[in-house]
Design a protein around this motif. Sequence first.
Motif, mmCIF file in Angstrom:
data_model
loop_
_atom_site.group_PDB
_atom_site.id
_atom_site.type_symbol
_atom_site.label_atom_id
_atom_site.label_comp_id
_atom_site.label_asym_id
_atom_site.label_seq_id
_atom_site.Cartn_x
_atom_site.Cartn_y
_atom_site.Cartn_z
ATOM 1 N N VAL A 160 73.134 32.782 51.613
ATOM 2 C CA VAL A 160 74.099 32.265 50.618
ATOM 3 C C VAL A 160 75.271 33.232 50.484
ATOM 4 C CG1 VAL A 160 74.433 31.661 48.174
ATOM 5 C CG2 VAL A 160 72.337 30.964 49.358
ATOM 6 N N ARG A 161 74.960 34.533 50.388
ATOM 7 C CA ARG A 161 76.034 35.537 50.272
ATOM 8 C C ARG A 161 76.977 35.467 51.477
ATOM 9 N NH1 ARG A 161 73.045 41.124 48.460
ATOM 10 N NH2 ARG A 161 72.830 40.651 46.261
ATOM 11 N N ALA A 162 76.394 35.384 52.675
ATOM 12 C CA ALA A 162 77.217 35.393 53.896
ATOM 13 C C ALA A 162 78.095 34.141 53.957
ATOM 14 C CB ALA A 162 76.310 35.467 55.126
ATOM 15 N N TRP A 163 77.520 32.995 53.634
ATOM 16 C CA TRP A 163 78.298 31.739 53.712
ATOM 17 C C TRP A 163 79.442 31.755 52.699
ATOM 18 C CZ3 TRP A 163 79.567 27.451 50.717
ATOM 19 C CH2 TRP A 163 80.111 26.379 51.420
ATOM 20 N N MET A 164 79.152 32.213 51.496
ATOM 21 C CA MET A 164 80.200 32.214 50.471
ATOM 22 C C MET A 164 81.281 33.252 50.766
ATOM 23 S SD MET A 164 78.313 31.239 46.941
ATOM 24 C CE MET A 164 79.813 30.939 46.029
ATOM 25 N N ALA A 165 80.876 34.393 51.325
ATOM 26 C CA ALA A 165 81.871 35.416 51.682
ATOM 27 C C ALA A 165 82.805 34.871 52.765
ATOM 28 C CB ALA A 165 81.163 36.680 52.164
ATOM 29 N N ARG A 166 82.246 34.062 53.655
ATOM 30 C CA ARG A 166 83.052 33.516 54.762
ATOM 31 C C ARG A 166 83.925 32.354 54.299
ATOM 32 N NH1 ARG A 166 79.070 32.107 58.189
ATOM 33 N NH2 ARG A 166 79.339 29.881 57.905
ATOM 34 N N GLU A 167 83.336 31.444 53.534
ATOM 35 C CA GLU A 167 84.056 30.209 53.173
ATOM 36 C C GLU A 167 84.971 30.384 51.963
ATOM 37 O OE1 GLU A 167 84.127 27.469 54.959
ATOM 38 O OE2 GLU A 167 82.749 28.333 56.422
ATOM 39 N N ALA A 179 76.288 35.173 44.113
ATOM 40 C CA ALA A 179 77.225 35.178 45.247
ATOM 41 C C ALA A 179 78.601 34.668 44.812
ATOM 42 C CB ALA A 179 76.672 34.335 46.395
ATOM 43 N N ALA A 180 78.634 33.792 43.826
ATOM 44 C CA ALA A 180 79.925 33.296 43.315
ATOM 45 C C ALA A 180 80.692 34.451 42.668
ATOM 46 C CB ALA A 180 79.700 32.175 42.310
ATOM 47 N N PHE A 181 79.980 35.288 41.934
ATOM 48 C CA PHE A 181 80.612 36.467 41.331
ATOM 49 C C PHE A 181 81.137 37.412 42.413
ATOM 50 C CE2 PHE A 181 79.522 40.963 40.241
ATOM 51 C CZ PHE A 181 80.705 41.242 39.558
ATOM 52 N N ARG A 182 80.258 37.717 43.392
ATOM 53 C CA ARG A 182 80.637 38.634 44.480
ATOM 54 C C ARG A 182 81.846 38.157 45.269
ATOM 55 N NH1 ARG A 182 76.918 41.868 47.788
ATOM 56 N NH2 ARG A 182 75.270 42.486 46.389
ATOM 57 N N SER A 183 81.893 36.840 45.518
ATOM 58 C CA SER A 183 82.953 36.344 46.410
ATOM 59 C C SER A 183 84.195 35.914 45.624
ATOM 60 C CB SER A 183 82.420 35.208 47.282
ATOM 61 O OG SER A 183 82.023 34.136 46.462
#
Length: 314
Positions: A50-57, A96-100
């Motif tokens: 989830v983290r990787a997908w959100m960081a990318r998208e 992940a929303a917070f991180r990205s």
Amino acid sequence: MTYDLRGKRVWVAGHRGMVGSALVRRLEAESCEVLTVSRTEVDLKDQSAVRAWMAREKPDAVFLAAAKVGGILANDSFPADFLYDNLMIEANIIEAAFRSGVEKLCFLGSSCIYPKYAEQPIVESSLLTGALEPTNEWYAIAKIAGIKLAQAYRKQHDCDFISAMPTNLYGPGDNFDLNSSHVMPALIRKAHAAKLNGDPEIVVWGTGMPKREFLHVDDCADACVHLMKDYSDFEHVNVGSGEDLTILELTKLVCELVGFKGAVSHDLSKPDGTPRKLMSAEKIRGLGWSPSISLRDGLAQTYEWFKSSEFSKQ
Ligand code: GDP
């Protein structure tokens, strides 16, 4: 308006589900780019995926409609799945929303978050004022944790994360599997099959006396988009029709619309669940939103969808 969706990249998490697909349909009317990702690409229970997908998208906004859902029997039978899966999905996506750097997130919960014997109609402030209904407390605990996560990120990190609590939803794309579905699709399927087979009766679980409120999923999607644009605060918001009826009254309405003229009997070995869960619609009405699809029209439209689906042929 607190948040302008125009030109934004909007992720609908859970786009294959009944609510997620309604959100995707509703967002066609907004000038935004809708993002979706399949279960095979990203397992939402997997934090690093989830983290990787959100960081990318890098979505700008997120509707968190992904969840493991089911009716009274499924909830009661698979408590570990309902608690663990839902905790993981919401925790991964919110963190992940917070991180990205997501600008706005709307978490979707359920009316089962409220105490079993909450005063009716149930106002938002009844949360955590009493014991939960045991048949779905696992799911409810997960959804309460989701509300609290959204609030915690708002408090600690100033994230514009909000929560919407829809009542019992129905509509196209619902689950019509009799062992895991909610009451509305189950009744449609049972009445349809009984009509075709010429059966003398259909069997309703429990006493038929519990009262439930229903909202068409397209109204729910419209409400969530409204809240995304116009609401920004700690407290979750009820999303309902403000009206309820008994399961027996609902059964009669379904039978009438389907055209089944037989009798109704009761399987008292099945649970009734909470006696009533009518949510107060005052807050969302005060925010300028009200539903537009009546129960009768919504049911008739859902029955048409059901007849053209694979479920009606099984
Ligand atoms: P709940 O709102 O979490 O209790 O979930 P459901 O939609 O599964 O059940 C609502 C009510 O409908 C309960 O009182 C059930 O016992 C009753 N009910 C009657 N017949 C059925 C049926 O065939 N399937 C389901 N799921 N519920 C039924």
